[in-house]
Design a protein around this motif. Structure first.
Motif, PDB file in Angstrom:
ATOM      1  N   TRP A 158       7.110  10.903  -7.260  1.00 24.49           N
ATOM      2  CA  TRP A 158       5.983   9.991  -7.094  1.00 24.49           C
ATOM      3  C   TRP A 158       6.028   8.834  -8.083  1.00 24.49           C
ATOM      4  O   TRP A 158       5.518   7.740  -7.801  1.00 24.49           O
ATOM      5  N   VAL A 162       3.562   7.789   3.879  1.00 22.18           N
ATOM      6  CA  VAL A 162       4.027   9.100   3.444  1.00 22.18           C
ATOM      7  C   VAL A 162       3.178  10.199   4.071  1.00 22.18           C
ATOM      8  O   VAL A 162       1.968  10.062   4.192  1.00 22.18           O
ATOM      9  N   ILE A 170       8.015   6.369  -6.187  1.00 24.11           N
ATOM     10  CA  ILE A 170       7.245   5.799  -5.074  1.00 24.11           C
ATOM     11  C   ILE A 170       6.297   4.715  -5.574  1.00 24.11           C
ATOM     12  O   ILE A 170       6.164   3.641  -4.966  1.00 24.11           O
ATOM     13  N   ARG A 171       5.649   4.964  -6.704  1.00 22.98           N
ATOM     14  CA  ARG A 171       4.726   3.953  -7.247  1.00 22.98           C
ATOM     15  C   ARG A 171       5.478   2.679  -7.668  1.00 22.98           C
ATOM     16  O   ARG A 171       4.993   1.565  -7.464  1.00 22.98           O
ATOM     17  N   THR A 207       5.735  -1.557   1.390  1.00 22.97           N
ATOM     18  CA  THR A 207       4.687  -0.675   1.898  1.00 22.97           C
ATOM     19  C   THR A 207       5.280   0.719   2.090  1.00 22.97           C
ATOM     20  O   THR A 207       6.389   0.860   2.597  1.00 22.97           O
ATOM     21  N   VAL A 208       4.541   1.744   1.688  1.00 20.80           N
ATOM     22  CA  VAL A 208       5.028   3.115   1.794  1.00 20.80           C
ATOM     23  C   VAL A 208       4.087   3.934   2.661  1.00 20.80           C
ATOM     24  O   VAL A 208       2.894   4.029   2.378  1.00 20.80           O
ATOM     25  N   ALA A 251       6.321   0.731  -4.459  1.00 17.08           N
ATOM     26  CA  ALA A 251       5.142   0.042  -3.924  1.00 17.08           C
ATOM     27  C   ALA A 251       4.782  -1.168  -4.783  1.00 17.08           C
ATOM     28  O   ALA A 251       4.370  -2.212  -4.266  1.00 17.08           O
ATOM     29  N   ASN A 311      -2.216  10.043  -5.116  1.00 18.13           N
ATOM     30  CA  ASN A 311      -1.405   8.893  -5.495  1.00 18.13           C
ATOM     31  C   ASN A 311      -1.458   7.759  -4.474  1.00 18.13           C
ATOM     32  O   ASN A 311      -0.924   6.670  -4.726  1.00 18.13           O
ATOM     33  N   CYS A 312      -2.050   8.009  -3.314  1.00 17.19           N
ATOM     34  CA  CYS A 312      -2.075   7.016  -2.248  1.00 17.19           C
ATOM     35  C   CYS A 312      -3.209   6.007  -2.455  1.00 17.19           C
ATOM     36  O   CYS A 312      -4.256   6.338  -3.007  1.00 17.19           O
ATOM     37  N   GLU A 326       0.844  -1.210   0.000  1.00 19.59           N
ATOM     38  CA  GLU A 326       0.000   0.000   0.000  1.00 19.59           C
ATOM     39  C   GLU A 326       0.871   1.248   0.000  1.00 19.59           C
ATOM     40  O   GLU A 326       1.979   1.256   0.546  1.00 19.59           O
ATOM     41  N   ILE A 327       0.343   2.312  -0.588  1.00 17.75           N
ATOM     42  CA  ILE A 327       0.888   3.657  -0.379  1.00 17.75           C
ATOM     43  C   ILE A 327      -0.106   4.345   0.541  1.00 17.75           C
ATOM     44  O   ILE A 327      -1.221   4.686   0.138  1.00 17.75           O
TER      45      ILE A 327
END
Length: 494
Positions: free
Chosen positions: A427, A442, A430-431, A439-440, A434, A452-453, A283-284
Motif C-alpha cells: 500500500w 482496487v 500504491i499511495r 488513478t488506481v 496515486a 487507504n482509499c 484517486e485510489i
C-alpha cells in the motif's frame, strides 16, 4: 483420547526442498479439542508444516505423530482419519454441490444410510441446501469454501487441518465459515488452521508463529498483547522498500473515468448494473463487495477485456464501446489469477511486459532496475518466477504492470493471501503511484485496507449500495470499523 491430551506430537521436525530448508527443528504439540492457529509471513513454512502433519510430506529429519501414528509408517491411517482443506480449489467444478458431497462420501467409504443423514446435516449446517443442484464452479468463492469444508467434514474427522480456509472470501462469508468451525469445535473436535488475518488468529486457543522455517513463539493470542498485527510486524525485519517512483506527474485529466447506465449481462444474468459513477485522476478507488458482486466484471469492462452490454463507459478519454483497443496501452492491470509467466525468469517477465508496452531499450533498462528494487529481486534476475514466494511475486507483478506509467492501474485482489507486513509495503507503493497522478482501482477482501482509499463503493449483485470516503461511511453508520459498515450494508441488502 481425552481432552487436553496431545493429538499431535512433533519432535525436531526439519524439511528440506533441494538446498532450501522450509522447516528447521520444529518442536510442537497440539492438544485434543484445540483451535490451533499457525501464522507467519509468506514463505515461513506454514503450508509445509501442515502438509507434514497430514502425512503428505515426509520429514527430512525428526518425527510427526498424529493420534499415535507416525507420519511416515502410519501415513495411510493418518490420511484416512483427518480432514485436510488446501488453499487450492479442491472441488470438482463440473459436479453439483450434491455430487461433490456424494463423491467425497464415496471415497471415505460412508454407508448410504449414514451418508444421507450427514448430507442433510451438512447442507443445513453450511446453508447450501438451496444450491444442491448447482455446479460448484458456478458458486461464489464463499460458497465454494463452505462446500469444500463440508466435503472434509463428511466422515466427521476428529482432526481438521485447514490451510488459509478464508483466503479470497469476503467478510460476511468469513463470518459464516467461522460459525461452522466454532460449532464443529464445540463437539470436541481439533482444528488446526493457518491464516493471514490477525483478527482470525485472535480466535484461536493458541498460536504458533513461524519465521524462516523456525518456530519463534507459541502461546495464547492474549500473551502477544492487544495489537497482534503490530507484534507480527515487529518480529519481521522489514525490507528497505522503494519509497519513490521514476515517473513525472500525470496531466490532470489523464486517469478520468466516467460510467453512465452500464450493464453487463451473461445470458439472462445481470452481473453489473451501474447507473452513474465518476472517478477523478489520482484517486485510489476501492470496489468492495461479497464474492460474485460484480467487482472483477466491472474491472474487466473498464480494461476493455469485456464489452458493455449497454451504457456509456469512458476510460482515460476513450469510449470503451467504440474503441476499447485504444485504452490498453494507457492502463495497467493486475488480475487475481494471471499476472506473470511462472516458467519465465524474473528478467524475462519484466522484459516481456516492457516490450508489450512499447518501451525503448534505454527506458526499459531504467524501469527494470526500478522494478527489481521494488520487488527486492536485485541480484535474482535469473530466478524462475514460479520459485518466488507469493508476496515477492505480487510485488513483481505490480512492477510489471507499472513499467509504462499507466494513466489508470487496475488491481484485482492484489494482496490476497500475503502477510500483514507485505500488505503494508504494497500500500505504500500504491499511495506513491496515486500521488504521481495515476488513478488506481482496487478490489480487496481485507476491508481494513480500504481505509487507504480516497473513496469506496460497496457492491452487491452488480449495484452500488453505498459510495463515499471511508471516514464518511463510518460516520454515517456510527462505527469506527469499516468492516462493520460492510457487514451492515450487505446484511441489509435487498
Amino acid at each position: 483420547m481425552l481432552p487436553g491430551e496431545a493429538v499431535i506430537k512433533i519432535k525436531v521436525l526439519s524439511r528440506r526442498f533441494k538446498r532450501t530448508w522450509a522447516l528447521r527443528g520444529i518442536d510442537l504439540e497440539v492438544l485434543k479439542g484445540e483451535v490451533f492457529g499457525i501464522v507467519g509471513p509468506d514463505g515461513s513454512g506454514k503450508t509445509t508444516l501442515m502438509q507434514s502433519i497430514c502425512a503428505i510430506l515426509d520429514p527430512t529429519s525428526g518425527t510427526v505423530l498424529v493420534q499415535g501414528f507416525d507420519s511416515v509408517s502410519g501415513a495411510k491411517e493418518i490420511t484416512s482419519m483427518i480432514g485436510y482443506m488446501s488453499q487450492a480449489f479442491s472441488l470438482y467444478g463440473d459436479l453439483t454441490v450434491e455430487e461433490n458431497l456424494e463423491f467425497f462420501g464415496g471415497i471415505r467409504g460412508i454407508r448410504a444410510e449414514v451418508f444421507e443423514k450427514r448430507k442433510d446435516e451438512l447442507l443445513e449446517f453450511s446453508g447450501l441446501k438451496p444450491f444442491l443442484k448447482r455446479r460448484s464452479s458456478q458458486l461464489s468463492g464463499g460458497m465454494q469454501k463452505k462446500l469444500a469444508l463440508s466435503c472434509n467434514l463428511m466422515h466427521e474427522p476428529d482432526l481438521l487441518v485447514l490451510d488459509e480456509p478464508t483466503l479470497g472470501i469476503d467478510p460476511l462469508s468469513r463470518r459464516h465459515l467461522w460459525r461452522m468451525l466454532k460449532e464443529y469445535n464445540s463437539r470436541g473436535k481439533t482444528i488446526i488452521l493457518s491464516t493471514s488475518y490477525m483478527d482470525e488468529a485472535k480466535r484461536c486457543g493458541r498460536l504458533a508463529f513461524l519465521l524462516n522455517g523456525e518456530l519463534v513463539a507459541c502461546d495464547r493470542p492474549e500473551a502477544f498483547g492487544e495489537d497482534l498485527e503490530e507484534v507480527f510486524a515487529s518480529r519481521i525485519k522489514k525490507a528497505d522498500w522503494v519509497r519513490a517512483v521514476p515517473f513525472d506527474r500525470k496531466p490532470a485529466e489523464a486517469g478520468f473515468v466516467r460510467i453512465r447506465g452500464l450493464k453487463k449481462t451473461f445470458g439472462g444474468f445481470t452481473a453489473v448494473d451501474l447507473q452513474e459513477l465518476t472517478v477523478e485522476s489520482g484517486e485510489i478507488f476501492g470496489l468492495l463487495g461479497p464474492n460474485g458482486s460484480g467487482k472483477t466484471t466491472t474491472i474487466k469492462v473498464l480494461c476493455g477485456l469485456l464489452s458493455p452490454t449497454e451504457g456509456e463507459v469512458e476510460v482515460a478519454g476513450v469510449d470503451m464501446a467504440k474503441s476499447p483497443e485504444m485504452v490498453r496501452g494507457r492502463i495497467g492491470y493486475m488480475s487475481q489469477r494471471f499476472s506473470l509467466y511462472l516458467d519465465l525468469t524474473v528478467k524475462e517477465n519484466i522484459d516481456f511486459f516492457g516490450r508489450v508496452y512499447g518501451l525503448s531499450p534505454g527506458l526499459l533498462d531504467e524501469r527494470r532496475r526500478w522494478v527489481l528494487d521494488l520487488s527486492g529481486l536485485t541480484g535474482f534476475e535469473d530466478v524462475l518466477t514460479g520459485e518466488l514466494s507469493g508476496a515477492v511475486r505480487q510485488r513483481l507483478a505490480l512492477g510489471c504492470s507499472l513499467l509504462h506509467h499507466p494513466d489508470i492501474l487496475f488491481l484485482d485482489e492484489p494482496t490476497s493471501g500475503i502477510d500483514p507486513v507485505s500488505r503494508r509495503a504494497f500500500w505504500e507503493i500504491i499511495r506513491l503511484i496515486a500521488a504521481s497522478g495515476t488513478t488506481v482501482f482496487v478490489t480487496t477482501h481485507y476491508i481494513s485496507e480500504a481505509e487507504n482509499c480516497t473513496r469506496v463503493a460497496l457492491l452487491h449483485q452488480g449495484r452500488i449500495l453505498a459510495l463515499d470516503s471511508p471516514g464518511a461511511l463510518k460516520s454515517r453508520h456510527g462505527t469506527d470499523s469499516l468492516e462493520d459498515v460492510f457487514i451492515s450494508v450487505m446484511e441489509g441488502a435487498p
